[in-house]
Design an enzyme around this catalytic site. Structure first.
Site, PDB file in Angstrom:
ATOM      1  N   CYS A 454     -70.635  51.845 -95.776  1.00  0.00           N
ATOM      2  CA  CYS A 454     -71.045  51.859 -97.401  1.00  0.00           C
ATOM      3  C   CYS A 454     -71.767  50.203 -97.058  1.00  0.00           C
ATOM      4  O   CYS A 454     -72.212  49.443 -97.688  1.00  0.00           O
ATOM      5  CB  CYS A 454     -70.382  51.351 -98.152  1.00  0.00           C
ATOM      6  SG  CYS A 454     -68.035  50.519 -97.188  1.00  0.00           S
ATOM      7  N   HIS A 824     -63.923  48.145 -98.927  1.00  0.00           N
ATOM      8  CA  HIS A 824     -65.003  49.185 -99.019  1.00  0.00           C
ATOM      9  C   HIS A 824     -66.043  48.025 -99.691  1.00  0.00           C
ATOM     10  O   HIS A 824     -65.335  46.857-100.049  1.00  0.00           O
ATOM     11  CB  HIS A 824     -64.340  50.248-100.147  1.00  0.00           C
ATOM     12  CG  HIS A 824     -65.948  50.747-100.509  1.00  0.00           C
ATOM     13  ND1 HIS A 824     -66.527  52.025 -99.501  1.00  0.00           N
ATOM     14  CD2 HIS A 824     -66.045  51.252-101.568  1.00  0.00           C
ATOM     15  CE1 HIS A 824     -67.766  52.771-100.711  1.00  0.00           C
ATOM     16  NE2 HIS A 824     -67.662  51.642-101.979  1.00  0.00           N
TER      17      HIS A 824
END
Length: 993
Positions: A454, A824
């Site tokens: 990510c 994330h």
């Protein structure tokens, strides 16, 4: 002696007479005898045990075998040999068509007498192979239970090594084929016991060899997700899951929901069959696994699967509340399914016709289980009433049924709805169902997460949304001798023109991967961005230059033209320059050094220090940009001089970098602090935007961090500066000044610092106010000032001084988590374009921007791996307020035209007018076209599979035979049958299957 025993057993004497004679023969067998006689007796007892047509004959055979095993071990070992066992297992015993069903019982009986014999290892080796072969033949539940009993009693016979894993997988496939054809409760209980023995063997193996658990679960998922099976796998598979350690749950679910090889149809099939497991009466923790998988699907935005499965299975789950033995698990699953299905009333309304009857049945049962379930059900119903109001006619019968039950308060209802929602973004589910998975309604394309990638996905999307950079990359010609830039061009082209909802950046990842990064681990997106830009810059700089040149501008002097055309694309787009000056505080001598940068790393000021910037940065709210009245006048400043004039050092006047709120066209921008918003502002529809652009009084903002970066630093004590003029260490002052503003300004907020106590990088979670428009002070040399002023742009002095450069916020990369090694990344982005059109001004006055070009009207997008959704600057500003671990980390700003880089802006504009949208070369266009055709074919196939899956789902009337049964049937309500009004063996068969 064997003839005598056979004659007695086969005679017609009464059993008590035969028993006395047999007893005498058995007692005689305990005496020493020759080998031949032993063999004869062993053959006879084997025959009686394996083919005896009565239980009496088999019992005699068993007793004789046990006697010879105890009293004649050598002869027994010789008889019970590997060849004989292999014959029994492969060929069976008895006449064709009537082979014995007791071979496994016989082997288990005999094994206990050869455990210490020399041939034991050979027998164990044989059985390890043969039990695997037997399992692969898919034996009946009864035979499978016998194998499990044998291996549980003699674990030496369990296959080892790779065969052990294969054995576990095949055993799970066996369980998947188990079916109980009888509807008699006694046979069903026997079936459940058999299943429990088989799954118990798996538990034993998993305890000793934990490495077999995950591959076994993968096999289980393959079975339940298969769309090709003619017959649905048995619910007995639920018995396998109950023995999986719960500590593995998070990892297993995460792997499943992030596995791109699993299609939506397969996932729907798997979760649908798992939900059917609530019918299994012996399963433990089944509800926990079902709910965990549903939550996992919600976390990765698989809303279409959740919607399909909920609507097709919720009635079946609801019907199981009738059965006390499975009620607790069924109610847990029902609660999550209903409380999470918040975008539509469909799921709740499916249950409305059945609720009154279920409530009546539970009241009639009058047990602690029923009372507790009624209270939880009533709470659930009131939550649905609260969430989906406006259906009084539909709700009246239900309200009547639960009126005597407790009503939860509003806080409790909001708490339940809040903690179970699939997503906090309400608009993510708008119009989501029914429709096939398709390209985001935003028109943007996501990037597939290739395993903690990510960090890369958010950077790529931010670079892609930098439209000037994207167009330059897409305009590259074929054969430009820049491999990495070519891969970026292909990736951008697919993001621009693909029909897929998301594409895989695998090829670009492998090409741009920093060699020190650990595969599969989370990385620092800022570190990756720096490495990527440096690679692209060096690749072009070493001779692999961009083929296409920006069109020569008539305003460019030869020197300026040479300056720009000799820059790499990275330098043109992201390159800036900074002057670092050090002044000796004794002799006031100043030494300076200019450095290039592609990003500014902004540290957080110490908590006990509020920086008092000498050259503050301004933060500006959304506004129209009007041309200055006097472009040639240096902006005045109320701030003090940053240093005393030095001989030979031009006097420098600082510039104010302000925070401006929303203002109407034609009005000057005024400084606005967090407390300066007037009452009238609140009436304006854009007033909240203006407030968000300003930092609260006690909080920090991006300008605060830039000011801290640009503020003077004292070099004293151990950090003294060696002055060449003084020829000694002296106290000094160090300051940084921006001398060239980049086209795209990248700011990295240094949130991660190394903690020597924990030996880890910790994260600063402070909320930072992010301005949508930033005014940055750029130091202008005397020879540059005149050219800048001739462009009719922002204020600058005829002599050396600072001029203001405006930057619009383009992208914000957010890190969610508390450590750089975990968490994330996702990003907010918008496509910034020039506010003032590139038209020749009339009478020297540029035309003002249109209403559509206001900052607050530019659409924001949220890029989260494969998911792309519409967003807003409000979301950008408030993300940390709502989610404290989600903090802005990397910011992209785009310079407004007409300032220091007016030449580059005009060159870009000219290129845009000549070429329009970038035209891709033939190979790239063909690749995109082929992939789009392939995707359409995949979609058609998926649509057919999905339609086939949905049409194959059982309809609710089949599930409601229990609720629709005769209410006067008061059959037994034992431990496994529905209590009070529920019906006997037939109903129990329906429960299990």
């Amino acid at each position: 002696m064997d003839k005598i025993l056979e004659a007695v057993v086969m005679s017609s004497y009464p059993n008590n007479v035969k028993q006395g004679l047999v007893r005498r023969v058995i007692e005689a067998s305990k005496q020493p005898m020759d080998s031949e006689q032993c063999w004869s007796m062993l053959e006879l007892s084997t025959k009686l045990y394996l083919t005896g047509d009565t239980k009496y004959k088999r019992e005699i055979g068993k007793e004789v075998l046990e006697v010879y095993g105890h009293y004649h071990p050598e002869e027994f070992e010789e008889f019970f040999n590997v060849r004989f066992l292999l014959s029994l297992l492969q060929e069976g015993y008895g006449p064709l068509g009537k082979r014995s069903h007791y071979v496994l019982d016989y082997i288990q009986l005999g094994l206990q007498f050869v455990l210490e014999s020399p041939s034991a290892n050979s027998i164990f080796s044989l059985l390890r192979i043969e039990v695997l072969r037997k399992i692969c033949e898919r034996p009946s539940p009864k035979q499978c239970a016998k194998i499990s009993k044998l291996l549980t009693q003699h674990p030496q016979c369990i296959p080892t090594g790779k065969h052990q894993l294969l054995f576990c997988q095949q055993l799970i496939r066996c369980i998947g084929h188990f079916q109980c054809v009888s509807e008699e409760e006694e046979q069903i209980m026997e079936f459940l016991e058999q299943v429990n023995k088989v799954s118990g063997l798996l538990q034993r193996i998993w305890r000793t060899q934990t490495s077999t658990i995950l591959p076994s679960l993968k096999e289980l998922f393959t079975i339940i997700s298969s769309t090709e099976e003619q017959e649905a796998p048995s619910n007995a598979l639920a018995s396998v899951v109950q023995f999986v350690p719960l500590e593995l749950m998070d990892g297993v679910i995460r792997n499943l929901t992030n596995d791109d090889s699993i299609t939506d149809v397969q996932m729907m099939m798997a979760i649908g069959r798992m939900i059917d497991w609530v019918s299994w009466p012996l399963g433990k923790n089944i509800d926990k696994w079902i709910i965990a998988l549903l939550k996992g699907l919600a976390a990765v935005k698989k809303f279409s699967i959740l919607i399909e499965v909920t609507l097709s299975k919720i009635e079946k789950v609801f019907s199981k509340l009738l059965y006390p033995i499975v009620r607790e698990g069924a109610l847990s699953v029902l609660q999550y399914m209903l409380l999470s299905f918040q975008h539509s009333h469909e799921a709740f309304h499916l249950l409305l016709p059945h609720i009154p009857r279920l409530v009546t049945s539970l009241k009639k049962e009058d047990s602690n289980s029923a009372t507790s379930s009624l209270e939880q059900l009533a709470e659930l119903i009131h939550c649905m009433f609260f969430r989906f109001s406006g259906f009084p006619d539909l709700y009246e019968p239900v309200l009547e049924a639960v009126k005597a039950l407790p009503i939860p308060n509003e806080d409790r209802i909001k708490h339940l709805l809040g903690q179970n929602a699939w997503t906090s973004q309400k608009n993510e589910l708008a119009c989501f169902y029914p429709r096939l998975a398709s390209k985001s309604e935003t028109g943007k394309i996501g990037l597939i997460n290739l395993g903690n990638t990510c960090y890369m996905n958010s950077i790529i999307q931010s670079l892609f949304m930098a439209s000037d950079f994207r167009h330059s990359v897409l305009n590259l010609t074929e054969g430009n001798s820049q491999p990495l830039m070519t891969k970026l061009q292909w990736l951008f082209a697919f993001l621009e023109h693909s029909q897929r909802p998301a594409i895989s950046p695998e090829s670009f990842l492998s090409a741009s991967w920093p060699p020190w990064f650990t595969p599969g681990a989370q990385q620092d997106c800022s570190e990756y961005l720096k490495y990527l830009l440096d690679r692209l810059h060096e690749e072009e700089k070493t001779g692999k230059r961009i083929y296409q040149k920006l069109k020569e501008s008539s305003l460019m002097s030869q020197a300026v033209e040479h300056h720009y055309l000799n820059k790499t694309l990275i330098e043109k787009m992201f390159g800036g320059k900074m002057m670092t000056k050090i002044r000796c505080l004794k002799c006031l001598n100043v030494s300076s050094r200019e450095e290039a940068f592609t990003d500014l790393s902004l540290a957080f000021p110490p908590s006990d220090r509020r920086s008092t910037p000498i050259l503050p940065v301004e933060e500006i709210g959304p506004q129209f940009i009007e041309p200055p009245e006097n472009a040639g006048q240096l902006a005045g400043s109320p701030w003090i001089r940053r240093k005393a004039p030095v001989a030979g050092d031009p006097a420098t006047l600082p510039m104010l970098v302000e925070t401006l709120g929303f203002q109407e066209p034609g009005k000057a921008a005024n400084p606005l602090s967090g407390n300066d918003v007037s009452v009238d502002t609140a009436k304006d529809p854009f007033s909240t935007f203006g407030e968000q652009a300003c930092a609260p009084k006690d909080s920090r903002s991006v300008p605060d961090l830039i000011n801290y970066f640009l503020s003077p630093e004292r070099l004293t004590a151990e950090n003294k500066y060696h002055c060449e003029k003084c020829a000694s260490l002296q106290d000094a002052e160090k300051v940084a000044e921006l001398t060239e503003g980049p086209h795209y300004l990248i700011l990295t907020l240094l949130r991660f610092s190394f903690d020597p106590r924990t030996m880890k990088r910790k994260k600063i979670l402070d909320n930072i106010s992010i301005p949508v428009v930033l005014k940055l002070p750029i130091l202008v040399a005397p020879e540059e000032t005149e050219e800048v002023c001739q462009c009719g742009k922002d204020s600058a002095a005829p002599g050396s001084g600072f001029m203001s450069v405006l930057y619009d916020l383009c992208s914000v990369v957010v890190h969610s988590g508390i450590s750089s090694e975990s968490g994330h990344y996702y990003c907010y982005s918008r496509e910034c374009t020039d506010t003032v059109p590139h038209e020749q001004p009339r009478d020297g006055v540029p035309k003002p921007a249109s209403d559509k070009q206001l900052d607050f009207e530019i659409q924001w997008y949220l890029f989260n791996d494969t998911r792309v959704s519409f967003s807003s600057f409000e979301s950008v500003s408030n993300v940390t307020s709502f989610f404290p671990k989600d903090t802005a980390y990397v910011l992209f700003y785009r310079q407004r035209p007409g300032r220091q880089s007016c030449l580059l802006h005009e060159a870009l504009a000219e290129a845009g007018r000549l070429h329009g949208e970038p035209s891709l070369h033939k190979d790239l266009m063909e690749a995109i076209s082929k992939d789009n055709i392939l995707y359409l074919q995949e979609q058609e196939k998926e649509a057919r599979n999905r339609a086939a899956y949905i049409s194959a789902l059982p309809k609710s009337p089949l599930w409601w035979k229990d609720l629709d049964r005769d209410k006067d049937d008061d059959s037994s309500s034992g431990g496994c049958s529905p209590a009070a009004g529920g019906g006997g063996s037939g109903s129990f068969h329906g429960l299990v299957f």
